[in-house]
Design an enzyme around this catalytic site. Structure first.
Site, PDB file in Angstrom:
ATOM      1  N   ASP A  82      11.105  -0.596  -4.506  1.00  0.00           N
ATOM      2  CA  ASP A  82      10.963   0.282  -3.355  1.00  0.00           C
ATOM      3  C   ASP A  82      11.351  -0.374  -2.036  1.00  0.00           C
ATOM      4  O   ASP A  82      11.328  -1.593  -1.888  1.00  0.00           O
ATOM      5  CB  ASP A  82       9.538   0.835  -3.272  1.00  0.00           C
ATOM      6  N   GLU A 140       5.780  -1.104  -5.056  1.00  0.00           N
ATOM      7  CA  GLU A 140       5.000  -2.298  -4.735  1.00  0.00           C
ATOM      8  C   GLU A 140       4.395  -2.226  -3.348  1.00  0.00           C
ATOM      9  O   GLU A 140       3.325  -2.783  -3.098  1.00  0.00           O
ATOM     10  CB  GLU A 140       5.889  -3.547  -4.850  1.00  0.00           C
TER      11      GLU A 140
END
Length: 394
Positions: A82, A140
């Protein structure tokens, strides 16, 4: 030719190709748990390598498998996927094309490096025994953390407790170098949300108001006692407030103020105590000054503890691959990572990959709009992880 030389040769051969992959990923960042196009691209890359065992995990993540000559041992290699809600200010040709979203924490590097590792290990699959699991993990950067979702998946549970390896870029470390720390490494992380509800009004008549701005200032200063006077000096702790919103004006006292911050430490018992003390302290100050107060501290990531035996072994492996002058010992790092969840259940090693280059002006920190990397680090990161995986399997 020995295995290290084979890996280095393959990493060099694929280096220009892999730079292109990183630039594509950097141009097309996606936020946490929305990595749909990223996931599709990674799947295409894995299929192009020749990997045909690819399972979906946590909706936008992937768990792929490379099989050696026989089942043998198993190791998991993880990269997060991400990006962050940051508007990129770099003027490079591969700058983000998604407005307000940027790979400012290097997750594009982590994915690209793991793809290079995959290419190398797949090409050498007839030369080693064991199984390599490649985890491309979403989310994350956002609680509850993609790791928690991955760990609930049947595909992940089926592999049982195995060694886990992960790496993270570090701009303060020159490209070509890596850093290791066994034992305690990264801090726990809890988010803090405070709402102070007072009574707004004209700034000229403060006696008719309950001033949440004034109360917020007392709260912010007093809360530091939790770290400076209630925590043991032997236990690293950080309390920081990064956002205050009091939507008044120079002559308007607002009705409420919101404050956001974070608390980090390395001791889970003290972590729980500190949150309780912090909540009680904040509420007592606000209520004592006549305001209502809501304190919300959702439990975040635990501290990250590297397995001593595995990490020392991986450090020696890095020395063999890069040379002793390229491997450094790390200090505690107060940042947090959801890789910490894996370390609670498995032997694990999370290490840092140098990506900085002062001479090239590549010095911006993580989570900044000008973060960038020396792309030679991709060859180092992908090749080293391939070697460390084989070292672990052996």
């Amino acid at each position: 030719m020995n295995t290290i030389d084979k890996i280095k040769q393959l990493a060099k051969t694929y280096s220009s190709e892999i730079v292109g992959v990183r630039r594509y990923l950097h141009q097309h960042p996606e936020l946490s748990f929305k990595e749909h196009k990223t996931c599709a691209y990674i799947r295409q890359q894995l299929i192009a390598i020749g990997i045909d065992t690819i399972e979906s995990v946590a909706e936008t993540g992937l768990l792929a498998t490379i099989q050696g000559t026989d089942k043998g041992k198993t190791i998991l290699l993880r990269a997060d996927m991400d990006a962050l809600p940051i508007h990129e200010e770099n003027t490079v040709e591969y700058a983000s094309r998604n407005k307000g979203i940027m790979h400012a924490c290097g997750h594009d590097v982590h994915m690209t490096s793991l793809l290079l590792t995959a290419k190398i290990l797949f090409e050498l699959r007839n030369e080693y025994s064991g199984t390599v699991k490649l985890l491309f993990q979403p989310g994350e950067e956002l609680m509850p953390g993609g790791a928690t979702l991955v760990m609930k998946e049947a595909a992940y549970k089926s592999i049982g407790p195995i060694p886990h390896l992960g790496q993270h870029v570090m701009p303060n470390l020159p490209a070509g170098k890596v850093g290791f720390r066994s034992g305690l490494f990264m801090a726990s992380m809890d988010e803090i949300y405070i709402t102070i509800i007072g009574k707004g009004g004209h700034a000229a008549v403060p006696e008719e108001c309950i001033d949440p701005i004034l109360i917020a200032s007392h709260v912010i200063v007093a809360a530091q006692q939790v770290v400076s006077r209630m925590a043991s000096p032997k236990t690293p702790s950080v309390l920081s407030f990064g956002r205050i919103i009091g939507d008044g004006a120079n002559n308007v006292i607002p009705d409420k103020v919101t404050i956001e911050g974070t608390f980090r430490t390395y001791d889970e018992v003290w972590r729980t105590e500190a949150i309780e003390k912090l909540t009680k302290l904040i509420k007592s100050i606000a209520e004592g000054m006549g305001a209502d107060c809501i304190v919300d501290i959702p439990r975040g990531y635990p501290h990250l503890k590297n397995d001593v035996v595995l990490t020392n072994s991986m450090k020696q492996g890095a020395i063999s691959y890069l040379g002793e002058d390229k491997v450094v010992d790390l200090d505690l790092w107060m940042a947090a990572e959801d890789f910490a969840y894996y370390t609670q259940k498995n032997q694990a090693c999370f290490y840092l990959l140098g990506v900085g280059n002062i001479e090239k002006g590549i010095t911006s920190g993580l989570h900044t709009p000008t973060f960038n990397i020396d792309e030679s680090a991709l060859e180092t990161g992908g090749g080293l992880m391939a070697w460390l995986a084989l070292e672990s399997l052996a």
